[in-house]
Design an enzyme around this catalytic site. Structure first.
Site, PDB file in Angstrom:
ATOM      1  N   LYS A  33      -1.903 -46.347  54.489  1.00 24.67           N
ATOM      2  CA  LYS A  33      -1.841 -46.059  53.046  1.00 24.67           C
ATOM      3  C   LYS A  33      -0.999 -47.129  52.340  1.00 24.67           C
ATOM      4  O   LYS A  33      -0.271 -47.889  53.007  1.00 24.67           O
ATOM      5  CB  LYS A  33      -1.233 -44.663  52.835  1.00 24.67           C
ATOM      6  CG  LYS A  33       0.175 -44.504  53.384  1.00 24.67           C
ATOM      7  CD  LYS A  33       0.621 -43.039  53.405  1.00 24.67           C
ATOM      8  CE  LYS A  33       2.009 -42.906  53.997  1.00 24.67           C
ATOM      9  NZ  LYS A  33       2.418 -41.492  54.143  1.00 24.67           N
ATOM     10  N   TYR A 251      22.756 -63.849  35.446  1.00 24.31           N
ATOM     11  CA  TYR A 251      22.829 -62.891  34.330  1.00 24.31           C
ATOM     12  C   TYR A 251      24.093 -62.047  34.406  1.00 24.31           C
ATOM     13  O   TYR A 251      24.497 -61.590  35.484  1.00 24.31           O
ATOM     14  CB  TYR A 251      21.633 -61.946  34.375  1.00 24.31           C
ATOM     15  CG  TYR A 251      20.361 -62.565  33.877  1.00 24.31           C
ATOM     16  CD1 TYR A 251      20.242 -63.004  32.555  1.00 24.31           C
ATOM     17  CD2 TYR A 251      19.272 -62.699  34.729  1.00 24.31           C
ATOM     18  CE1 TYR A 251      19.054 -63.566  32.096  1.00 24.31           C
ATOM     19  CE2 TYR A 251      18.087 -63.257  34.276  1.00 24.31           C
ATOM     20  CZ  TYR A 251      17.983 -63.683  32.956  1.00 24.31           C
ATOM     21  OH  TYR A 251      16.817 -64.230  32.512  1.00 24.31           O
TER      22      TYR A 251
HETATM   23  C1  LIG Z   1       2.938 -41.420  55.457  1.00 25.13           C
HETATM   24  C2  LIG Z   1       2.532 -40.319  56.363  1.00 25.13           C
HETATM   25  C3  LIG Z   1       2.559 -40.502  57.752  1.00 25.13           C
HETATM   26  C4  LIG Z   1       3.173 -41.733  58.394  1.00 25.13           C
HETATM   27  O1  LIG Z   1       4.562 -41.574  58.354  1.00 25.13           O
HETATM   28  P1  LIG Z   1       5.583 -42.658  58.998  1.00 25.13           P
HETATM   29  O2  LIG Z   1       6.900 -42.031  58.799  1.00 25.13           O
HETATM   30  O3  LIG Z   1       5.420 -43.905  58.196  1.00 25.13           O
HETATM   31  O4  LIG Z   1       5.201 -42.839  60.406  1.00 25.13           O
HETATM   32  C5  LIG Z   1       2.051 -39.495  58.548  1.00 25.13           C
HETATM   33  N1  LIG Z   1       1.571 -38.351  58.012  1.00 25.13           N
HETATM   34  C6  LIG Z   1       1.556 -38.126  56.686  1.00 25.13           C
HETATM   35  C7  LIG Z   1       1.041 -36.842  56.162  1.00 25.13           C
HETATM   36  C8  LIG Z   1       2.048 -39.094  55.815  1.00 25.13           C
HETATM   37  O5  LIG Z   1       2.061 -38.861  54.497  1.00 25.13           O
END
Ligand SMILES: *Cc1c(COP(=O)(O)O)cnc(C)c1O
Length: 357
Positions: A33, A251
């Site tokens: 994702k 800055y």
């Molecule tokens: C993002 C996510 C994962 C992966 O989690 P990590 O901590 O990055 O391994 C797994 N399951 C769900 C439902 C998620 O939203």
């Protein structure tokens, strides 16, 4: 002169293989994702597919469609945020059903079409974000007919505190998940994220869903990182200049040279995801030696005190992420955040180089 993001695909594959060995005998997915946590979902997805990964997860249908175009037919692509029936544009995505409403909508669409619909059922065991709540679960438990027409590949839940092995939430969620599964028709289960794979046999399932550990983020924050580093950010020095003691830099003039100082200005700033909260707090790596970030991070520029490394000249490159003292996790800690946010903040202006073997 552009800053370069180097992404080591064989290291991602090696991390996936390590996690797959931990997940065995169950399968281990690749969570890609948010564009593969900022590193490129298509590139990462293809590398994992070629290594044998058969299950992927994204957050949004649009991410799933782009991933399907990159991967071709075959691998399962689960969409964690779910989608309405038909909203996957024929990309054969697998929705995660996050509520009783999702269940009834997809079951009704399946009955109309006369074809079973593949889906993943999500039950909430302790996050109160998505997933069937206790009341919804009770209704499905009492009436399995609500699931008629669905080809449920997995039932899943998500751990809230997997990166804290001592947290009692973990065992409580595993227990609630087992109870939920006992009331549902028999189906495969999906439980652990990256950190969950390190919690022990009580967290094994038929499909683990690691994300961050693939990308080199430490899934065991209380212990040395067992994963391989994946990412390097190298930024070119645009200018080096010598300033007298007392000269303010950047800055807000928040920092002034305490001694005659040599400042190197590099072409990366907060617009590139090099977080402004790193102002005065980070280090860069030059060939194994550390140089401190001084003054504020600006939009496109950041300044380092290179007085002690007089060989640094314009055109040299400093490693801002992925070098000694500046792993993504170390940068995150200095910025007051987590490695996930450092990776997913990486900007669009970098030259991206994928190492393939
Ligand atoms: C993002 C996510 C994962 C992966 O989690 P990590 O901590 O990055 O391994 C797994 N399951 C769900 C439902 C998620 O939203």
């Amino acid at each position: 002169m552009k800053a370069t993001l180097t992404i080591d695909l064989p290291a991602i594959v090696a991390n996936w293989r390590d996690l797959a060995a931990r997940g065995a005998p169950g399968a281990v997915a690749g969570v890609v994702k948010a564009d593969g946590y900022g590193l490129g979902a298509a590139e990462v997805g293809r590398a994992l597919r070629d290594a044998g990964c058969r299950h992927f997860f994204v957050a949004l249908p649009a991410e799933g469609m782009a991933l399907r175009a990159a991967l071709g037919a075959g691998p399962m692509i689960g969409v964690l945020g779910g989608f309405a029936p038909g909203a996957d544009g024929d990309a054969a995505l697998t929705p995660v059903l996050n509520s009783l409403g999702d269940v009834t909508a997809h079951a009704a669409a399946a009955r109309v079409a006369g074809v079973a619909r593949r889906a993943i059922l999500h039950v909430d065991t302790g996050m109160a974000r998505l997933g069937l709540d206790a009341g919804e679960l009770a209704r499905v438990t009492q009436d399995h007919g609500l699931l008629a027409g669905l080809d449920l590949l997995y039932v899943m839940t998500h751990l809230a505190c997997a990166d804290e092995p001592g947290n009692l939430m973990n065992a409580a969620q595993a227990t609630r998940f087992a109870a939920a599964c006992a009331g549902l028709p028999a189906m495969r289960r999906s439980l652990a994220n990256s950190s969950g794979l390190f919690l022990g046999p009580g967290f094994a399932s038929d499909l683990a869903r690691p994300g961050c550990a693939l990308y080199g983020i430490n899934p065991t924050p209380d212990h040395p990182n067992p994963m391989r580093g994946v990412l390097r950010l190298d930024a070119p020095v645009l200018q080096v200049r010598d300033i007298p003691a007392g000269t303010p830099v950047g800055y807000g003039a928040t920092w002034s040279a305490p001694r005659p100082t040599r400042i190197a200005t590099v072409a990366v700033g907060y617009a590139d995801g090099y977080l402004r909260s790193l102002s005065g707090r980070a280090v860069a790596d030059f060939r194994g030696r550390s140089v401190p970030l001084v003054a504020r991070v600006s939009m496109d520029l950041t300044t380092f005190d290179v007085t002690d490394l007089p060989e640094i000249a314009a055109g040299d490159r400093l490693t801002l992420i992925g070098g000694d003292g500046c792993s993504a996790d170390e940068v995150a800690a200095r910025a007051g955040t987590i490695g996930y946010e450092v990776l997913t903040s990486l900007g669009a202006r970098y030259a991206r180089e994928y190492r393939r073997g």
